[in-house]
Write a protein that holds these residues in place. Sequence first.
Motif, mmCIF file in Angstrom:
data_model
loop_
_atom_site.group_PDB
_atom_site.id
_atom_site.type_symbol
_atom_site.label_atom_id
_atom_site.label_comp_id
_atom_site.label_asym_id
_atom_site.label_seq_id
_atom_site.Cartn_x
_atom_site.Cartn_y
_atom_site.Cartn_z
ATOM 1 N N THR A 110 36.922 -36.219 51.784
ATOM 2 C CA THR A 110 36.952 -36.554 50.359
ATOM 3 C C THR A 110 36.096 -35.613 49.523
ATOM 4 N N GLU A 111 35.201 -34.893 50.160
ATOM 5 C CA GLU A 111 34.345 -33.957 49.438
ATOM 6 C C GLU A 111 34.410 -32.603 50.126
ATOM 7 N N SER A 112 35.064 -31.664 49.484
ATOM 8 C CA SER A 112 35.149 -30.305 50.021
ATOM 9 C C SER A 112 34.983 -29.314 48.884
ATOM 10 N N LYS A 113 34.544 -28.126 49.223
ATOM 11 C CA LYS A 113 34.372 -27.066 48.229
ATOM 12 C C LYS A 113 35.607 -26.178 48.214
ATOM 13 N N GLY A 114 35.815 -25.488 47.115
ATOM 14 C CA GLY A 114 36.983 -24.637 46.998
ATOM 15 C C GLY A 114 38.222 -25.418 46.585
ATOM 16 N N THR A 115 39.333 -24.720 46.495
ATOM 17 C CA THR A 115 40.592 -25.323 46.058
ATOM 18 C C THR A 115 41.524 -25.499 47.245
ATOM 19 N N PRO A 116 41.898 -26.727 47.576
ATOM 20 C CA PRO A 116 42.812 -26.937 48.699
ATOM 21 C C PRO A 116 44.220 -26.469 48.350
ATOM 22 N N PRO A 117 45.077 -26.258 49.333
ATOM 23 C CA PRO A 117 46.467 -25.892 49.055
ATOM 24 C C PRO A 117 47.164 -26.986 48.259
ATOM 25 N N SER A 118 48.235 -26.630 47.582
ATOM 26 C CA SER A 118 49.038 -27.624 46.873
ATOM 27 C C SER A 118 49.730 -28.530 47.892
ATOM 28 N N PRO A 119 50.192 -29.711 47.479
ATOM 29 C CA PRO A 119 50.883 -30.612 48.411
ATOM 30 C C PRO A 119 52.078 -29.930 49.069
ATOM 31 N N ARG A 120 52.254 -30.174 50.380
ATOM 32 C CA ARG A 120 53.312 -29.487 51.116
ATOM 33 C C ARG A 120 53.596 -30.185 52.441
ATOM 34 N N ASP A 121 54.722 -29.809 53.041
ATOM 35 C CA ASP A 121 55.052 -30.257 54.385
ATOM 36 C C ASP A 121 55.738 -29.114 55.130
ATOM 37 N N ARG A 122 56.037 -29.334 56.406
ATOM 38 C CA ARG A 122 56.704 -28.356 57.261
ATOM 39 C C ARG A 122 55.982 -27.014 57.305
ATOM 40 N N HIS A 123 54.665 -27.036 57.176
ATOM 41 C CA HIS A 123 53.847 -25.834 57.262
ATOM 42 C C HIS A 123 53.309 -25.696 58.693
ATOM 43 N N SER A 124 52.504 -24.678 58.943
ATOM 44 C CA SER A 124 51.936 -24.472 60.271
ATOM 45 C C SER A 124 50.509 -23.967 60.123
ATOM 46 N N CYS A 125 49.824 -23.790 61.251
ATOM 47 C CA CYS A 125 48.448 -23.300 61.169
ATOM 48 C C CYS A 125 48.066 -22.558 62.442
ATOM 49 N N TRP A 126 47.015 -21.748 62.310
ATOM 50 C CA TRP A 126 46.378 -21.079 63.437
ATOM 51 C C TRP A 126 44.920 -21.524 63.479
ATOM 52 N N VAL A 127 44.366 -21.600 64.676
ATOM 53 C CA VAL A 127 42.943 -21.914 64.842
ATOM 54 C C VAL A 127 42.255 -20.661 65.373
ATOM 55 N N TYR A 128 41.212 -20.224 64.637
ATOM 56 C CA TYR A 128 40.528 -18.993 65.033
ATOM 57 C C TYR A 128 39.084 -19.035 64.537
ATOM 58 N N ARG A 129 38.171 -18.788 65.458
ATOM 59 C CA ARG A 129 36.741 -18.736 65.134
ATOM 60 C C ARG A 129 36.279 -19.948 64.332
ATOM 61 N N ILE A 136 43.582 -21.927 59.741
ATOM 62 C CA ILE A 136 44.295 -21.094 58.766
ATOM 63 C C ILE A 136 45.708 -21.625 58.613
ATOM 64 N N TYR A 137 46.037 -22.131 57.433
ATOM 65 C CA TYR A 137 47.349 -22.730 57.168
ATOM 66 C C TYR A 137 48.279 -21.696 56.546
ATOM 67 N N PHE A 138 49.558 -21.796 56.947
ATOM 68 C CA PHE A 138 50.544 -20.858 56.422
ATOM 69 C C PHE A 138 51.813 -21.587 56.001
ATOM 70 N N GLY A 139 52.351 -21.179 54.827
ATOM 71 C CA GLY A 139 53.690 -21.572 54.406
ATOM 72 C C GLY A 139 53.874 -23.051 54.143
ATOM 73 N N GLY A 140 55.154 -23.464 54.222
ATOM 74 C CA GLY A 140 55.522 -24.856 54.005
ATOM 75 C C GLY A 140 56.411 -25.047 52.789
ATOM 76 N N TYR A 141 56.849 -26.275 52.632
ATOM 77 C CA TYR A 141 57.707 -26.674 51.512
ATOM 78 C C TYR A 141 56.948 -27.735 50.730
ATOM 79 N N GLY A 142 56.865 -27.556 49.404
ATOM 80 C CA GLY A 142 56.121 -28.529 48.621
ATOM 81 C C GLY A 142 56.350 -28.364 47.140
ATOM 82 N N CYS A 143 55.508 -29.022 46.380
ATOM 83 C CA CYS A 143 55.684 -29.044 44.927
ATOM 84 C C CYS A 143 54.530 -28.338 44.230
ATOM 85 N N LYS A 144 54.868 -27.708 43.113
ATOM 86 C CA LYS A 144 53.879 -27.045 42.270
ATOM 87 C C LYS A 144 54.205 -27.315 40.810
#
Length: 406
Positions: A114-133, A137-145
């Motif tokens: 509920t408390e994070s710094k920076g700007t989160p991605p816009s609402p989305r689904d069907r996206h993917s992510c990588w875990v590193y260090r 890291i989130y990439f892509g997806g379908y959503g609304c803007k």
Amino acid sequence: MDSTAELRMWSPRERSDHTAFVEGDLLYVWGGYHSVAGEEVFLPSDEICLYDMSSGIWETRAMTGDVPPSLSQTCGCCLNGVMYIFGGCNDNGHTNQLYWVNLLDGMFAWRKVTESKGTPPSPRDRHSCWVYRDRIIYFGGYGCKQLREVNDSQSFITDETSWATIGTALFRFWGWNNEVHVYDPITATWNEPQTNGVPPTPRAAHCSATLGSRGYVCGGVEATAMDMHFLDLESWTWTKVIPTSTVPVGRSWHTLTAVSDSALFLFGGLSATGKPLSDAWMFDVQTKEWTELEHPHRDQPRLWHSACLGNDSDVIVFGGSRDYTLLMDTISFLQSPSQSHCSDVLVFQTQPYPLIRLCEDCIGRNSRILQEQLLWLPPKFQEIIQKRTSCFRAAAKSQERSIPLL
């Protein structure tokens, strides 16, 4: 009947669009949905299923805390024994909420960020992510803007069949993106790094995998072919991979799993013509060659399944749909009712097994005729063989249940 026997006979409900991870010898499965009387019904988000890959035994655990709402097309990952769930949608629309739960403390208590710094991605689904260090890291997806976010954007393709107004003035558009967003759990900070090179086209329902310091992505909706790209997670530079061999057919809702320092395993998905797929391919990142693999699951197509790296480089595939139907026109995909979700585990051997694994499997398969000899083994090895025996018997029962009646 003892509790062990009860666990051995129990299996989770069939499902698609779930989240799955491997930690140690356990496969964790959460969420998803299945069909009830032709309707898609979300599975409870306050429980998690655990599968012991050595014994083939399933069990379920209750979850507490800030339990996420039932969501479709969310993106999950596991970092240092903690499961993170981001985004997704339900009847209330798309979301960009982030939840996490510790899988190793035995409490299974959800926490909402509920408390994070920076700007989160816009609402989305069907996206993917990588875990590193220790970052996600989130990439892509379908959503609304909102309209102001869409204007002059080269990272967002508007789905012209889907838009709406809020009140009488504020427009909101839906579409695909190729954005990269990073979340640091240690500092609870979001940031959107500036990437270099030519990024993949905006897409959703693609697959991704982390291999070394590279995040690979291929396929998906709005991608015209089975293209392969990777993002260098140190320099944030995109590179398109030019294959040196035959390429698998274009698809979406498939999986990609890193199985060695130089190989990625691709399985299943939905072809561009709407056909569920059961082919398996290995991609060598050094030679840039695709190689189609022979495997025993050719008659078991899957999409919306999960795939995780197990012991001895096995790929553990769970659930998914085997004959999901999509009605397609030239612009969009229209979902029709699902017929068959799955609850079985498919194991793909991608590397030669070590001698000890071959011995354990051989004894486990033939335990009935080796009962007297098993008593000669040390107690610890007897426990291992007992688990392998249980695993093979559970697999046989699962296969019997999956054979259709004529």
